[in-house]
Design a protein around this motif. Structure first.
Motif, PDB file in Angstrom:
ATOM      1  N   SER A  44       0.844  -1.192   0.000  1.00  0.00           N
ATOM      2  CA  SER A  44       0.000   0.000   0.000  1.00  0.00           C
ATOM      3  C   SER A  44       0.881   1.245   0.000  1.00  0.00           C
ATOM      4  N   SER A  45       0.495   2.232  -0.776  1.00  0.00           N
ATOM      5  CA  SER A  45       1.310   3.450  -0.878  1.00  0.00           C
ATOM      6  C   SER A  45       0.639   4.642  -0.215  1.00  0.00           C
ATOM      7  N   ASP A  46      -0.477   4.392   0.449  1.00  0.00           N
ATOM      8  CA  ASP A  46      -1.241   5.490   1.037  1.00  0.00           C
ATOM      9  C   ASP A  46      -0.743   5.811   2.441  1.00  0.00           C
ATOM     10  N   ILE A  47       0.353   6.558   2.522  1.00  0.00           N
ATOM     11  CA  ILE A  47       0.903   6.936   3.824  1.00  0.00           C
ATOM     12  C   ILE A  47       1.719   8.223   3.679  1.00  0.00           C
ATOM     13  N   THR A  48       1.670   9.040   4.732  1.00  0.00           N
ATOM     14  CA  THR A  48       2.449  10.279   4.782  1.00  0.00           C
ATOM     15  C   THR A  48       3.486  10.178   5.886  1.00  0.00           C
ATOM     16  N   LEU A  49       4.719  10.549   5.584  1.00  0.00           N
ATOM     17  CA  LEU A  49       5.770  10.598   6.600  1.00  0.00           C
ATOM     18  C   LEU A  49       5.805  12.003   7.182  1.00  0.00           C
ATOM     19  N   ASP A  76       3.622  10.687   0.544  1.00  0.00           N
ATOM     20  CA  ASP A  76       4.215  12.018   0.575  1.00  0.00           C
ATOM     21  C   ASP A  76       4.926  12.216   1.907  1.00  0.00           C
ATOM     22  N   MET A  77       5.698  13.270   1.987  1.00  0.00           N
ATOM     23  CA  MET A  77       6.476  13.575   3.188  1.00  0.00           C
ATOM     24  C   MET A  77       6.296  15.040   3.532  1.00  0.00           C
ATOM     25  N   VAL A  78       5.965  15.323   4.795  1.00  0.00           N
ATOM     26  CA  VAL A  78       5.788  16.696   5.251  1.00  0.00           C
ATOM     27  C   VAL A  78       6.773  16.971   6.378  1.00  0.00           C
ATOM     28  N   VAL A  79       7.577  18.004   6.207  1.00  0.00           N
ATOM     29  CA  VAL A  79       8.565  18.396   7.211  1.00  0.00           C
ATOM     30  C   VAL A  79       8.227  19.792   7.710  1.00  0.00           C
ATOM     31  N   LYS A 129      -1.269  14.442   3.169  1.00  0.00           N
ATOM     32  CA  LYS A 129      -2.229  14.117   2.123  1.00  0.00           C
ATOM     33  C   LYS A 129      -2.979  12.817   2.418  1.00  0.00           C
ATOM     34  N   GLN A 130      -2.345  11.933   3.170  1.00  0.00           N
ATOM     35  CA  GLN A 130      -2.919  10.619   3.407  1.00  0.00           C
ATOM     36  C   GLN A 130      -3.531  10.510   4.809  1.00  0.00           C
ATOM     37  N   GLU A 131      -4.456   9.591   4.966  1.00  0.00           N
ATOM     38  CA  GLU A 131      -5.059   9.334   6.268  1.00  0.00           C
ATOM     39  C   GLU A 131      -4.072   8.622   7.192  1.00  0.00           C
ATOM     40  N   ALA A 132      -3.277   7.713   6.651  1.00  0.00           N
ATOM     41  CA  ALA A 132      -2.270   6.996   7.429  1.00  0.00           C
ATOM     42  C   ALA A 132      -1.002   7.833   7.508  1.00  0.00           C
ATOM     43  N   MET A 133      -0.453   7.979   8.713  1.00  0.00           N
ATOM     44  CA  MET A 133       0.746   8.794   8.890  1.00  0.00           C
ATOM     45  C   MET A 133       1.756   8.053   9.762  1.00  0.00           C
ATOM     46  N   LEU A 134       3.038   8.227   9.442  1.00  0.00           N
ATOM     47  CA  LEU A 134       4.113   7.753  10.295  1.00  0.00           C
ATOM     48  C   LEU A 134       4.910   8.958  10.768  1.00  0.00           C
ATOM     49  N   LEU A 135       5.007   9.145  12.077  1.00  0.00           N
ATOM     50  CA  LEU A 135       5.785  10.241  12.647  1.00  0.00           C
ATOM     51  C   LEU A 135       7.183   9.737  12.981  1.00  0.00           C
ATOM     52  N   THR A 136       8.185  10.559  12.695  1.00  0.00           N
ATOM     53  CA  THR A 136       9.561  10.207  13.023  1.00  0.00           C
ATOM     54  C   THR A 136      10.337  11.473  13.355  1.00  0.00           C
ATOM     55  N   ASP A 137      11.620  11.315  13.685  1.00  0.00           N
ATOM     56  CA  ASP A 137      12.473  12.450  14.044  1.00  0.00           C
ATOM     57  C   ASP A 137      13.501  12.713  12.955  1.00  0.00           C
ATOM     58  N   ALA A 138      14.118  13.877  13.028  1.00  0.00           N
ATOM     59  CA  ALA A 138      15.075  14.288  11.998  1.00  0.00           C
ATOM     60  C   ALA A 138      16.306  13.393  11.948  1.00  0.00           C
ATOM     61  N   ILE A 207       6.079   6.052  15.180  1.00  0.00           N
ATOM     62  CA  ILE A 207       4.712   5.867  15.664  1.00  0.00           C
ATOM     63  C   ILE A 207       3.737   6.405  14.621  1.00  0.00           C
ATOM     64  N   GLY A 208       2.704   5.633  14.360  1.00  0.00           N
ATOM     65  CA  GLY A 208       1.755   6.012  13.314  1.00  0.00           C
ATOM     66  C   GLY A 208       0.379   6.318  13.863  1.00  0.00           C
ATOM     67  N   TYR A 209      -0.307   7.303  13.249  1.00  0.00           N
ATOM     68  CA  TYR A 209      -1.658   7.685  13.639  1.00  0.00           C
ATOM     69  C   TYR A 209      -2.545   7.818  12.405  1.00  0.00           C
ATOM     70  N   SER A 210      -3.839   7.626  12.630  1.00  0.00           N
ATOM     71  CA  SER A 210      -4.833   7.997  11.637  1.00  0.00           C
ATOM     72  C   SER A 210      -5.048   9.505  11.759  1.00  0.00           C
ATOM     73  N   LYS A 211      -4.913  10.231  10.663  1.00  0.00           N
ATOM     74  CA  LYS A 211      -4.978  11.684  10.690  1.00  0.00           C
ATOM     75  C   LYS A 211      -6.302  12.208  11.240  1.00  0.00           C
ATOM     76  N   ASN A 212      -7.411  11.692  10.758  1.00  0.00           N
ATOM     77  CA  ASN A 212      -8.722  12.207  11.172  1.00  0.00           C
ATOM     78  C   ASN A 212      -8.981  11.995  12.654  1.00  0.00           C
ATOM     79  N   ILE A 213      -8.628  10.822  13.172  1.00  0.00           N
ATOM     80  CA  ILE A 213      -8.839  10.566  14.597  1.00  0.00           C
ATOM     81  C   ILE A 213      -7.920  11.450  15.432  1.00  0.00           C
ATOM     82  N   PHE A 214      -6.673  11.590  14.991  1.00  0.00           N
ATOM     83  CA  PHE A 214      -5.718  12.438  15.704  1.00  0.00           C
ATOM     84  C   PHE A 214      -6.248  13.864  15.830  1.00  0.00           C
TER      85      PHE A 214
END
Length: 377
Positions: A44-49, A76-79, A129-138, A207-214
Motif C-alpha cells: 500500500s502506498s497510502d501513507i504520509t511521513l 508524501d512527506m511533510v517536514v 495528504k494521506q489518512e495513514a501517517m508515520l511520525l519520526t524524528d530528523a 509511531i503512526g496515527y490515523s490523521k482524522n482521529i488524531f
C-alpha cells in the motif's frame, strides 16, 4: 530469633524473584509472539511521513533523502522546520525544489512561542495528504525499503495507531553505550507490555496515527505547555480512542544513531524522565516492578551473604534464587537484544540492569532542582 529473621527474609526474596521472573516470562513471550519478519502482503502506498526539525543542518539532507528514496508511489512527506537558525531551511528548500513528494512548512520565531515540537508536528500533520501517517524524528532513517509499506499495511487492516520500534545504532563512545543499554531496556518494556495489550507509551521516532482521529481528539493541544510528551504522554492520554497494534518487524524498524557526548545524552535523558513523572499511576507501578525487584533481590542476597556467610544453608538458597533470576534475565535479554537490533549481550546487560535504577533516581533528583522547560538543538 535469627532463624525466624532469616526465614522471613528468604520468603521475601523468593516473592521478589518470583514476581521478577513472571514479568520476564510474560514480556519475553509477548514480544516473540508479536515479532514477525514477513514482507508486506500488499505494498500500500497510502501513507504520509511526518517530521519536525530544528537546527539539523548536519544530518537533515542525508536522512530526508533516505526517506524520499523509499517513499511509496502515492506517499508524501511533510517536514515542519521549527524556527531553525542554522542552514536547515536552505537545505530543505533545495530538496523540496527537486522532489514533488516533499512539502516543507516553515515556522517563524516571531509568530510561535510554544515550548517543544508538538506545534510543529501538528502543522505537518494537517498538511498530510494521506489518512495513514508515520511520525519520526530528523535523526531517524528507515532500515529497509519495506518500512513505510509495512506501516501502511497496518492502517489498511483497520488500525488507527501503530507503535513501531526504533533501535539506536552507531558508536558514540560511553554515551552511546549508555543510550543503547537504556534503549534496549525501554524497548523490551514498552514492546513487551504493548504485546500484552498495555499501551503506556510509544517512541516518537516510529509511531503512526490515523490523521482524522488524531485531529478529532485535538492532537497535541492538551500537551502544548510541555516541552516533551508528544509520544508517550499522548499515547497514555488518548490510546483508548484508537484501534492499536504493535508493529515489530525488522523491515519496519526506524533506526537512529546514538548522539555524541555525555552532555547531549544527559539533556536527552532529562527530557525523557520529565515525561515519565507525568505517567498514570498504574503505569508507574508497572514500570517500578523491574527496578524494585532487581535492587530488592540484590540487596536481600547481599544481606544473607554479609550477615550470615556463604556456609549458611539459607544463604546458599538465597544465592540460588538470585542466580536463577540473573541467568534467565541474561538469556531472555540476549535473545531480545538480537531481535530488537541492539546486539548487546553478556555481562553488560546484567551490570546495566542494576546500575540504571540508581542512575535514573539521580536524574529525577536533578529534575526537581531544575525542570526541563524548552526544546533546544
Amino acid at each position: 530469633m535469627d532463624i525466624i529473621l532469616q526465614n522471613t527474609v528468604l520468603l521475601v526474596l523468593a516473592a521478589v524473584v518470583t514476581i521478577s521472573i513472571i514479568k520476564q516470562v510474560l514480556l519475553f513471550f509477548g514480544i516473540l509472539k508479536a515479532y514477525t519478519t514477513s514482507a508486506p502482503e500488499k505494498k500500500s502506498s497510502d501513507i504520509t511521513l511526518i517530521m519536525a526539525v530544528k537546527n539539523e543542518e548536519a544530518i537533515i539532507e542525508e536522512n530526508v533523502k533516505k526517506w524520499l528514496k523509499v517513499l511509496p508511489e502515492s506517499g508524501d512527506m511533510v517536514v515542519a522546520d521549527d524556527q531553525s537558525w542554522d542552514g536547515t531551511p536552505k537545505i530543505l528548500e533545495k530538496i523540496e525544489a527537486e522532489n514533488s513528494a516533499l512539502h516543507v512548512i516553515y515556522l517563524r520565531e516571531d509568530k510561535v512561542r510554544l515550548s517543544g515540537k508538538k506545534f510543529a508536528l501538528t502543522l505537518a500533520i494537517k498538511g498530510a495528504k494521506q489518512e495513514a501517517m508515520l511520525l519520526t524524528d530528523a535523526d531517524c532513517y528507515p532500515k529497509d525499503e519495506n518500512c513505510l509499506p509495512l506501516f501502511a499495511e497496518q492502517f489498511a487492516k483497520g488500525n488507527s495507531m501503530v507503535l513501531g520500534h526504533s533501535p539506536i545504532t552507531g558508536d558514540a563512545g560511553f554515551a552511546g553505550w549508555l543510550q543503547k543499554m537504556e534503549g534496549l531496556n525501554g524497548a523490551i518494556s514498552y514492546t513487551g507490555f504493548s504485546s500484552l495489550g498495555v499501551y503506556y507509551m510509544g517512541v516518537g521516532r516510529a509511531i503512526g496515527y490515523s490523521k482524522n482521529i488524531f485531529l478529532k481528539l485535538g492532537g497535541f493541544k492538551a500537551l502544548y505547555k510541555l516541552p516533551y510528551g508528544d509520544d508517550d504522554l499522548f499515547v497514555q492520554k488518548f490510546a483508548k480512542h484508537f484501534k492499536k497494534t504493535l508493529l515489530l518487524n525488522p523491515k519496519a524498524f526506524v533506526e537512529t544513531k546514538a548522539i555524541e557526548g555525555i552532555v547531549a545524552y544527559w539533556n536527552q535523558k532529562r527530557r525523557h524522565l520529565s515525561a515519565g513523572r507525568k505517567y498514570k499511576f498504574a503505569h508507574k507501578l508497572l514500570l517500578m516492578i523491574a527496578p524494585l525487584t532487581d535492587l530488592g533481590s540484590l540487596a536481600l542476597s547481599l544481606y544473607f551473604l554479609i550477615c550470615f556467610g556463604f556456609e549458611n544453608e539459607l544463604t546458599k538458597i538465597a544465592l540460588l534464587f538470585f542466580g536463577v533470576k540473573t541467568v534467565l534475565e541474561l538469556l531472555f535479554n540476549t535473545i531480545l537484544s538480537s531481535k530488537l537490533a541492539y546486539g548487546a549481550k553478556g555481562i553488560p546487560l546484567v551490570v546495566w540492569q542494576y546500575i540504571s535504577p540508581i542512575f535514573n533516581a539521580f536524574v529525577v533528583f536533578s529534575l526537581w532542582l531544575k525542570p526541563v522547560k524548552i526544546w533546544t538543538k
